[in-house]
Design a protein around this motif. Structure first.
Motif, short mmCIF file in Angstrom:
data_model
loop_
_atom_site.label_atom_id
_atom_site.label_comp_id
_atom_site.label_asym_id
_atom_site.label_seq_id
_atom_site.Cartn_x
_atom_site.Cartn_y
_atom_site.Cartn_z
N UNK B 318 -5.72 -62.50 -27.44
CA UNK B 318 -6.81 -63.46 -27.24
C UNK B 318 -7.60 -63.07 -25.99
N UNK B 319 -8.85 -63.51 -25.88
CA UNK B 319 -9.67 -63.09 -24.74
C UNK B 319 -9.11 -63.55 -23.40
N UNK B 320 -9.26 -62.71 -22.40
CA UNK B 320 -8.77 -63.03 -21.07
C UNK B 320 -9.43 -64.29 -20.51
N UNK B 321 -10.66 -64.51 -20.93
CA UNK B 321 -11.41 -65.64 -20.39
C UNK B 321 -10.72 -66.97 -20.70
N UNK B 322 -9.90 -66.98 -21.69
CA UNK B 322 -9.21 -68.24 -22.02
C UNK B 322 -8.27 -68.67 -20.91
N UNK B 323 -7.94 -67.71 -20.07
CA UNK B 323 -6.99 -68.04 -19.02
C UNK B 323 -7.51 -69.16 -18.12
N UNK B 324 -8.82 -69.11 -17.86
CA UNK B 324 -9.42 -70.16 -17.04
C UNK B 324 -9.15 -71.54 -17.61
N UNK B 325 -9.23 -71.63 -18.93
CA UNK B 325 -9.03 -72.92 -19.58
C UNK B 325 -7.57 -73.35 -19.56
N UNK B 326 -6.68 -72.41 -19.81
CA UNK B 326 -5.27 -72.79 -19.76
C UNK B 326 -4.91 -73.25 -18.35
N UNK B 327 -5.49 -72.56 -17.39
CA UNK B 327 -5.24 -72.91 -16.00
C UNK B 327 -5.65 -74.36 -15.74
N UNK B 328 -6.82 -74.68 -16.28
CA UNK B 328 -7.35 -76.02 -16.07
C UNK B 328 -6.48 -77.08 -16.75
N UNK B 329 -6.07 -76.77 -17.97
CA UNK B 329 -5.22 -77.74 -18.68
C UNK B 329 -3.91 -77.93 -17.94
N UNK B 330 -3.37 -76.83 -17.42
CA UNK B 330 -2.14 -76.92 -16.64
C UNK B 330 -2.32 -77.86 -15.47
N UNK B 331 -3.44 -77.70 -14.81
CA UNK B 331 -3.71 -78.52 -13.63
C UNK B 331 -3.85 -79.99 -14.03
N UNK B 332 -4.63 -80.23 -15.09
CA UNK B 332 -4.89 -81.61 -15.50
C UNK B 332 -3.63 -82.33 -15.93
N UNK B 333 -2.76 -81.60 -16.58
CA UNK B 333 -1.55 -82.25 -17.07
C UNK B 333 -0.45 -82.30 -16.01
#
Lengths: 450, 588
Positions: B318-333
């Motif tokens: 999957x694209x590396x750029x998705x990492x930013x989003x996973x990072x954010x979800x991790x933070x939010x949760x």
């Protein structure tokens, strides 16, 4: 050897199928039920992956066999063999048979396999379970016979013949008998070869009589092998046939007759058309009275109305003085032609055409009508369609002629088949067609609308 | 060889006074001049096998020949120790720090023996169980069963270090200080080990019995303690790929450790380890050992979702750029918090995070945020990407879900087939056959021999080149390369096609979301939610299956984890739903 493949599909898939049908019987879907059933079957324990993977392995082998990938099958066999070490002795027992069947199949077809490999495999498998010894010995012998190694096969069978294992041996009596009978069959083979040699000799030769005597004594020895098996209910055609041949050769006609009669009439034996055929042929050779022949064929008629001997049966009935026999003769012919395999049998059609004419001439219209009644609905489409007319005419003009005649007699002049043949303006058959027209007019059972 | 060995004995023969000894087959000395056989056997004298005096002392007892089998008297826990040792060795060759073996695992094992009262304590469980025996043997027990102080005994080396003598400074557990098994019992129910029968019947409240799966749990605990870069699913996959001894681990026991009868039930394993089972074991053992809070899992640890997500994004192509989003979800949760990530067995409800499953679930959630995965949105977004990529061939390509799906589907299917084939070919049976009793022994050996012969025969007919070579261990199962058309790489693709610029921030084009689960199960059955495949969109199923294959877990487990993340992410939504249902209940 070849019918392994049919049996092969059974052992693995059988229980799966049962379970599936049990689950989906009501048309409802319970995804958890299968697992639950498995859990019950294994007393609450999770199904071991050993069982799972060996199951998967088995299906890979089956797939490979199906696709004739012998190497791949051998590869999976290597892994599948570990099922012989299953901790569950029941599974081990049933696995032995599967391993033997799959393994022998692979070794039979594998391009790099040899008789030696097969022999070692069979010898090893024989000794796994007590109950497998005879079965595998027998199949091993069949393999050897298939490869023309008759002596080896015979040695193998002799070895199996002497096998005993306490009480177990009594439960395998039939198998022992079968082993003996196969050995007998092999001896019969060498016997008949010697007989062939004998027929080349001059009858007046001094050597002839000694050789003949030898052969007779040989046949005596061999016949012992068949004795036990033939008394057990079952279908033993090749054995009975060779046994009778040897008995006849040595002049024991009564013995032969006894064997054949019991083989055909003993109620314990399964219904077997060949038994009656053998008996009939024997009686014919013996020039037995017609009544006897008729009674044998009558039974055969009940079992296999489409048998090719039915034509002979018809001829015998036709010659009979009894009216009911002659009536049966018609039924036999109709019955024979009911079968798709006989639709192109020109002799049958010829017989029917002439017999119909003869019967109608004798004013037995009722007989014909009785037979025709049940066939009126389907024979036209089955035998006398436009398609048949065309193809019959193209392939066999004589047949088409006979059929057209019958069609005309049974269905009247308006019948499609009859009309089509009539239209064919062929030089060679003009006269024939004219004749046909005439007889149809005369004998047709359908009254032309006045 | 024979002569050389026999030179060790310098005594004179009692019959003829000669000093010329040979060895009998049973390992006993005999005089070569008068053929007088002594009672002395080689093992007792040869100190190579027994590295120090104390153990030698025990060994003399242990190595007494039993009535049925020539072999040592050994204890079940020694067997486990042997397996653990092999597993630790294997982990070391896989690149794990040596401390895992020498310090952590070693200490855990010691602690386990102590807690379960099998060793390192005043009154070992076996001695107390057979009091009469103890009384008899007390005299010679007393000097080495006096408990934990032995832990500091630096002299002894044991199985745990047998492969690495250099770390001899580490204390090691002693073999079982237990008396001999009554030989009379062994006639009907038997075992090769001294306490196999007792062990299999041993039931004591509060004691976690060691099992072969338990050894893996101990290994995982040690890895976790050291914060090694191995997840539980990796560990289990290595087991399945035979890089870590597990299924036939008893195979490499020393020849003298005979294994049969009841030992079979203890050491013979006919299933691969199951993720959830080992996970449960891990917690169970950790609580039993009363371990303190584990070292913190911080953002720079491999097990932190930020790091693991990168790994699984790469693995899933999957694209590396998705990492930013996973990072954010991790933070939010709040899933990246040290407290929620660190394992603390003493805490009230001991629970460790399934790090690998969690990371995969995070990616699934992000995919749902981006593509909705309702079998519609992802395809129309793919159409857009396709058109864009067609027009701008020089730019960084937009990530096209469809092409990704096609590539992944093909590769996963191939891999799965290979995996199934390899599993079907797996050899479960050890070189040493196991049997129930002595009567079976010869049969079992004969059977083994026959199977080996048959296998030889068929392998000669199989393809000369084995199709499944042993794979070298790798934490990645797939390799994606930019230039390889067969396995194209999507890492560099951009997410521009699915994101919109709104002011300074980027928002997802897709503004919808569906929850994997509306309600959570509150019963005691331990499952969070049910996963009935057919209720979900095909894309969602595909993605769950993809990740559950990578982790070798059930799709339902991943689904549970996804639901749990969603519960945290959409807290408001869930509390509203709860309120609604509650008020509705009241109305009724």
């Amino acid at each position: 050897m070849t019918d392994f493949s049919e049996e092969l599909t059974r052992p693995g898939s059988e229980d799966d199928q049962v379970e599936i049908s049990a689950v989906s019987g009501t048309g409802m879907h319970f995804p958890w039920l299968q697992e639950h059933l498995d859990a019950v079957a294994t007393r609450g324990k999770k199904k071991k992956e050993f069982a799972q993977t060996t199951g998967a392995c088995l299906s890979f082998i089956k797939e490979a066999l199906l696709k004739h990938q012998w190497q791949r099958a051998a590869e999976y066999m290597c892994s599948y063999l570990q099922i012989l070490e299953d901790f569950d002795s029941n599974k081990r027992q049933s696995a032995t048979e599967i391993v033997w069947k799959l393994g022998s199949e692979v070794l039979f077809y594998h391009p790099e396999s040899s008789t030696e490999t097969f022999n070692t495999f069979a010898d090893q498998m024989k000794n796994i379970g007590v109950l497998n010894y005879l079965k595998i010995s027998l199949q091993h012998a069949l393999y050897l016979i298939h490869h023309g190694m008759l002596e080896e096969a015979s040695r193998n069978l002799s070895q199996a013949e002497t096998w005993r294992y306490g009480e177990k041996s009594s439960s395998q009596e039939t198998l022992i008998n079968l082993v003996q009978a196969y050995k007998g069959l092999l001896e019969y083979f060498s016997w008949s070869e010697r007989k062939m040699e004998l027929s080349k000799l001059d009858k007046d030769d001094y050597a002839y009589s000694t050789e003949a005597r030898n052969i007779v004594s040989h046949s005596w020895k061999t016949s012992v092998n068949f004795n036990a098996l033939i008394k057990t209910p079952g279908v033993w055609d090749p054995f009975v046939k060779s046994y009778v041949e040897m008995l006849e050769f040595s002049g024991d006609r009564d013995g032969a007759r006894k064997v054949l009669t019991s083989y055909a009439y003993d109620e314990k034996f399964p219904a077997n058309p060949n038994a009656h055929v053998y008996l009939y042929n024997f009686l014919k050779r013996e020039k037995a009275p017609r009544a006897k022949l008729l009674s044998v064929l009558k039974i055969l008629y009940q079992i296999v109305p489409s048998h090719k001997l039915m034509l002979e049966f018809h001829l015998l009935l036709k010659k009979s003085e009894k009216e009911e026999h002659r009536k049966l003769g018609l039924a036999v012919l109709f019955g024979l032609l009911d079968f798709a395999g006989c639709t192109r049998n020109i002799t049958a059609w010829k017989h029917l055409a002439s017999y119909l004419r003869q019967i109608l001439m004798q004013n037995h219209l009722a007989w014909v009508q009785e037979e025709w009644k049940s066939r009126r609905n389907w024979w036209p489409a089955f035998h006398f369609s436009y398609f048949w007319a065309k193809s019959d005419w193209k392939e066999d003009k004589d047949l088409a002629y006979e059929k057209a005649l019958i069609a005309g007699m049974l269905l009247g002049k308006g019948c499609r088949y009859f009309r089509y043949i009539l239209k064919q303006d062929h030089q060679g058959v003009k006269k024939k067609i004219k004749l046909m027209k005439k007889s149809v007019k005369k004998y047709s059972i359908v009254k032309p609308p006045c | 060889m024979e002569l050389e060995e026999a030179k060790e004995l310098k005594e004179r023969c009692s019959q003829c006074d000669a000093i010329s000894w040979g060895l009998t087959e049973e390992g006993k000395y005999y005089c070569t001049s008068c053929h007088n056989v002594t009672e002395r056997s080689k093992e007792v004298i040869n100190t190579d096998i027994i590295p120090n005096t104390k153990i030698k002392y025990i060994s003399r007892g242990l190595k007494r020949k039993s009535k049925f089998e020539k072999g040592w008297d050994w204890y079940v826990c020694e067997g486990f120790q042997h397996i653990l040792c092999q597993q630790a060795e294997a982990l070391k060759t896989l690149g794990v720090a040596p401390e895992v073996k020498n310090e952590v695992l070693h200490n855990f094992w010691k602690r386990y023996l102590q807690k379960s009262k099998q060793a390192y304590c005043a009154n070992p469980v076996y001695t107390s169980r057979r009091k009469a025996q103890v009384l008899e043997d007390r005299v010679h027990h007393s000097d080495w069963t006096n408990g934990p102080e032995l832990l500091s005994d630096a002299n002894c080396t044991s199985c745990l270090e047998s492969g690495a003598e250099s770390q001899s400074d580490v204390p090691a557990p002693k073999p079982f200080p237990a008396p001999k098994a009554p030989q009379s019992e062994a006639a009907s129910v038997c075992s090769g080990s001294v306490d196999g029968i007792e062990y299999s019947e041993w039931k004591e409240k509060g004691v976690v019995k060691m099992t072969v799966p338990g050894t893996l749990a101990l290994c995982y605990l040690s890895l976790l303690w050291q914060r090694e870069t191995v997840t539980l699913s990796d560990l289990l996959r290595f087991v399945e790929e035979d890089h870590i001894p597990y299924i036939k681990a008893f195979q490499s026991f020393p020849e003298e450790m005979k294994l049969y009868g009841r030992d079979k039930g203890i050491f013979a394993i006919e299933s691969w380890p199951d993720y959830e089972e080992i996970y449960k074991h891990t917690i169970e053992i950790a609580t039993f050992l009363d371990l303190p809070r584990f070292p913190d899992i911080t953002e720079d640890c491999f097990l932190h979702p930020n790091v693991l997500c990168v790994k699984y994004l790469m693995e899933a192509n999957l694209p590396d750029e998705m990492h930013g989003l996973t990072h954010q979800v991790t933070k939010m949760t709040g899933m990246g918090d040290v407290d929620s990530l660190t394992f603390d067995p003493i805490a009230k409800a001991a629970r460790t995070v399934k790090y690998d499953v969690q990371a995969a679930a995070l990616i699934v959630v992000v995919l749902k945020l981006l593509f909705l995965l309702d079998d519609k949105a992802e395809w129309s977004l793919s159409d857009l990407a396709e058109v864009h990529n067609e027009k701008n061939k020089t730019d960084k390509p937009w990530f096209n879900f469809r092409t990704w799906y096609q590539v992944m589907k093909k590769s996963v299917d191939e891999k799965k087939l290979k995996w199934e084939e390899a599993r079907a070919k797996y050899m479960w049976k050890s070189k040493k056959p196991l049997y129930f009793s002595h009567i079976d022994k010869s049969v079992a050996y004969k059977r083994r021999e026959m199977v080996v012969n048959l296998q030889k025969q068929f392998s000669a007919l199989a393809n000369s080149t084995p199709t499944v070579e042993k794979k070298s261990p790798s934490s990645f199962q797939f390799r994606w390369a930019k230039d390889d058309p067969a396995r194209p790489c999507f890492h560099g693709h951009s997410l521009q096609g699915v994101l919109l610029k709104k002011g300074p921030a980027l928002v997802t084009k897709n503004s919808l979301y569906w929850l994997s689960t509306q309600k959570f199960c509150r019963s005691y059955c331990k499952h969070v939610t049910t996963y009935e495949e057919s209720n979900f969109s095909l894309s969602y199923q595909f993605i769950l299956n993809l990740f559950s294959f990578l982790l070798r877990i059930k799709a339902a487990l991943l689904h549970d984890e996804v639901s749990l993340i969603e519960k945290k992410l959409f807290k408001k939504k869930y509390s509203e739903a709860k309120k609604n249902s509650r008020s509705r209940k009241v109305k009724r």
